[in-house]
Scaffold this motif. Structure first.
Motif, short mmCIF file in Angstrom:
data_model
loop_
_atom_site.label_atom_id
_atom_site.label_comp_id
_atom_site.label_asym_id
_atom_site.label_seq_id
_atom_site.Cartn_x
_atom_site.Cartn_y
_atom_site.Cartn_z
N LYS A 70 -6.42 -2.34 6.70
CA LYS A 70 -6.03 -2.71 5.65
C LYS A 70 -4.59 -2.33 5.09
CE LYS A 70 -10.89 -2.44 3.89
NZ LYS A 70 -11.64 -2.01 2.70
N SER A 71 -3.93 -1.54 5.93
CA SER A 71 -2.60 -1.46 5.57
C SER A 71 -1.58 -2.69 5.76
CB SER A 71 -1.92 -0.11 6.57
OG SER A 71 -1.93 -0.57 7.72
N ARG A 72 -0.46 -2.36 5.01
CA ARG A 72 0.45 -3.65 5.16
C ARG A 72 1.07 -3.62 6.64
NH1 ARG A 72 6.53 -4.00 1.90
NH2 ARG A 72 6.98 -5.91 2.87
N TYR A 73 1.37 -2.70 7.46
CA TYR A 73 1.42 -2.62 8.69
C TYR A 73 0.91 -1.44 9.26
CZ TYR A 73 5.55 -5.75 7.71
OH TYR A 73 6.51 -6.84 7.33
N VAL A 77 0.46 3.49 9.86
CA VAL A 77 -0.81 4.67 10.12
C VAL A 77 -0.38 5.36 11.21
CG1 VAL A 77 -3.03 4.68 10.48
CG2 VAL A 77 -2.27 3.08 8.82
N LEU A 78 0.26 4.67 12.29
CA LEU A 78 0.29 5.38 13.75
C LEU A 78 1.43 6.45 13.35
CD1 LEU A 78 -0.18 5.34 16.47
CD2 LEU A 78 1.48 3.65 17.09
N GLY A 114 -6.89 9.19 15.96
CA GLY A 114 -6.33 7.80 15.81
C GLY A 114 -5.43 7.07 16.40
N ILE A 115 -4.73 7.96 17.15
CA ILE A 115 -3.56 7.36 17.82
C ILE A 115 -4.00 6.47 18.82
CG2 ILE A 115 -1.92 8.00 19.57
CD1 ILE A 115 -1.47 10.87 18.06
N THR A 116 -4.78 6.70 19.77
CA THR A 116 -5.18 5.77 20.65
C THR A 116 -5.53 4.10 20.33
OG1 THR A 116 -5.61 7.34 22.43
CG2 THR A 116 -6.60 5.18 22.98
N PRO A 117 -6.64 4.22 19.38
CA PRO A 117 -7.00 2.83 18.75
C PRO A 117 -6.14 1.97 18.30
CG PRO A 117 -8.21 4.40 17.64
CD PRO A 117 -7.61 5.23 18.95
N VAL A 118 -5.37 2.79 17.46
CA VAL A 118 -4.29 2.01 16.51
C VAL A 118 -3.20 1.60 17.49
CG1 VAL A 118 -2.82 2.31 14.65
CG2 VAL A 118 -4.75 3.36 14.44
N ALA A 119 -2.64 2.38 18.29
CA ALA A 119 -1.76 2.08 19.19
C ALA A 119 -1.98 0.85 20.14
CB ALA A 119 -1.29 3.26 20.06
N ASP A 120 -3.47 0.80 20.73
CA ASP A 120 -3.79 -0.17 21.54
C ASP A 120 -3.91 -1.34 20.82
OD1 ASP A 120 -4.24 1.41 23.83
OD2 ASP A 120 -6.27 1.62 23.47
N THR A 121 -4.16 -1.35 19.58
CA THR A 121 -4.28 -2.81 18.73
C THR A 121 -2.88 -3.35 18.66
OG1 THR A 121 -6.33 -1.92 17.88
CG2 THR A 121 -5.24 -3.68 16.98
N ILE A 122 -2.20 -2.58 18.19
CA ILE A 122 -0.68 -2.84 17.99
C ILE A 122 0.25 -3.60 19.52
CG2 ILE A 122 1.86 -2.22 17.68
CD1 ILE A 122 0.81 -0.14 15.79
#
Length: 394
Positions: A70-73, A77-78, A114-122
């Motif tokens: 839901k964030s702009r980028y 969050v990462l 939260g680091i791994t799932p957010v980074a993987d998605t990016i």
């Protein structure tokens, strides 16, 4: 023309990002249980402390996933959670009292989970647009993890408390590469017709994969939590433990090189079942063999366990999940591995280890793994495929 060439430049920054971001977990995976053991805690207490993080992960990880979508980028969050991780890990140095460790672990995990799932998605989002393979990029994490396992072993041999400073330093370096990741928007904002998150669970293939992954991950988390203690009980020191972790991690490289070809050839389902079968061989070997040097060599079997499940699940979810819920779906997967599995593997594993011994639990894990494989394959053949995954690469 030059601009076009620059766009096609290989994303070496991704490799460096994974190398540094995976160095940190290598430190804790091998040496946090050892640190707790040196402070006089028994297996039950260690299992309880190691389960605090996963309990927090159950709540924090989905929240970071939703915030990212839901964030702009997603990058914002990462950066926030990586910075929080670097600072909060230093709190471990202040006290080894049980209540203090519970609080520090909870705060630390709130950020780090939260680091791994957010980074993987990016990274997967960018690689997908460029039609590049995830395997060679993810290999950076494997190499970083392996190298740090050896380095951390020497630090731990001198003073076990050095692991917390070392953790903060490598996360600090990873921040430099985090800031250079390409900007990826939170797609949820852009989509006018909102899709319910329930759609994720209508994909029967995904649900079966998640359940099977959860069972195998519980067993793997028991290994992660208690193998360092068991290995030292059989005569290994911290340096040898570091080398054991190095061999286990570096053995992932062959699979990562050929991962896409293997998955395209035999499918996700068969790949996971075969990996689980090899893990059963690994657990029974740890039960039967107590020689530290033979077990050092047998660490090579790790290359066909965790990474196979991780790579297969991450890439499958990236293909199957709706665009606006990709990070949330990755968070749910990581939650099962880093959250629920570690809670059960830590608490139940610690209790059973105190009752029967770590070695006996490896035998139990062998039997559970074999039963899970039979059940997993049986359900796939017995249950009719749902429309949501009828055409997917199972």
């Amino acid at each position: 023309m030059l601009a076009a060439v620059k766009k096609e430049k290989y994303p070496y920054n991704f490799i460096l990002y994974y190398a540094f971001s995976f160095m940190a977990p290598a430190i804790f995976a091998a040496f946090l249980p050892v640190y707790l053991s040196t402070k006089g805690y028994n297996q039950t207490a260690i299992g309880t402390l190691l389960a605090v993080g996963p309990v927090v992960t159950v709540m924090a990880q989905p929240a970071w996933g939703v915030a990212s979508d839901k964030s702009r980028y997603k990058n914002n969050v990462l950066l926030l959670i990586t910075l929080g991780t670097a600072f909060t890990v230093l709190l471990y140095n202040f006290s080894a009292a049980f209540p203090f460790l519970v609080i520090v672990t909870a705060v630390f995990t709130t950020f780090s989970s939260g680091i791994t799932p957010v980074a993987d998605t990016i990274i997967l989002d960018h690689l997908g647009k460029k039609q590049r393979s995830f395997g060679p990029v993810r290999m950076g994490g494997t190499i970083g993890y392996a190298v740090m396992a050896i380095i951390a072993g020497y630090f731990a041999q001198k003073n076990i408390k050095f692991i917390f400073i070392l953790y903060a330093v490598v996360v600090g370096f990873s921040l430099l590469f985090t800031a250079r990741l390409p900007k990826v928007k939170g797609y949820y904002r852009e989509i006018k017709s909102k899709v319910s998150i329930i759609q994720l669970f209508k994909n029967r293939g995904l649900v079966l994969f998640l359940v099977f992954n959860l069972i195998i991950s519980i067993i793997s988390c028991f290994y992660s939590n208690f193998f360092p203690i068991y290995y030292k009980q059989t005569g290994a020191d911290n340096v040898l433990l570091g080398w054991a972790t190095f061999i286990a991690t570096i053995s992932e490289i062959p699979f990562l090189i050929f991962a896409d070809r293997i998955l395209n050839k035999i499918g996700t389902r068969n790949c996971l079942a075969l990996s689980a079968a090899i893990s059963a061989i690994r657990w029974i070997s740890l039960y039967l063999i107590t020689n530290v040097y033979i077990n050092l060599v047998l660490q090579i079997l790790h290359g066909l366990n965790f990474i196979v499940f991780n790579y297969s699940m991450v890439t499958y979810i990236n293909k199957e999940a709706p665009k606006e819920f990709k990070t949330t779906a990755q968070a749910i997967y990581t939650l099962s591995v880093m959250g629920i599995a570690r809670i059960v593997g830590g608490l139940l594993g610690g209790y059973l280890s105190d009752c029967f011994g770590i070695r006996q639990i490896f035998l139990l894990n062998t039997m559970i793994t074999i039963a899970a494989i039979i059940l997993f394959l049986g359900l796939f053949y017995l249950l009719p495929p749902s429309k949501s995954y009828k055409n997917s690469s199972l």
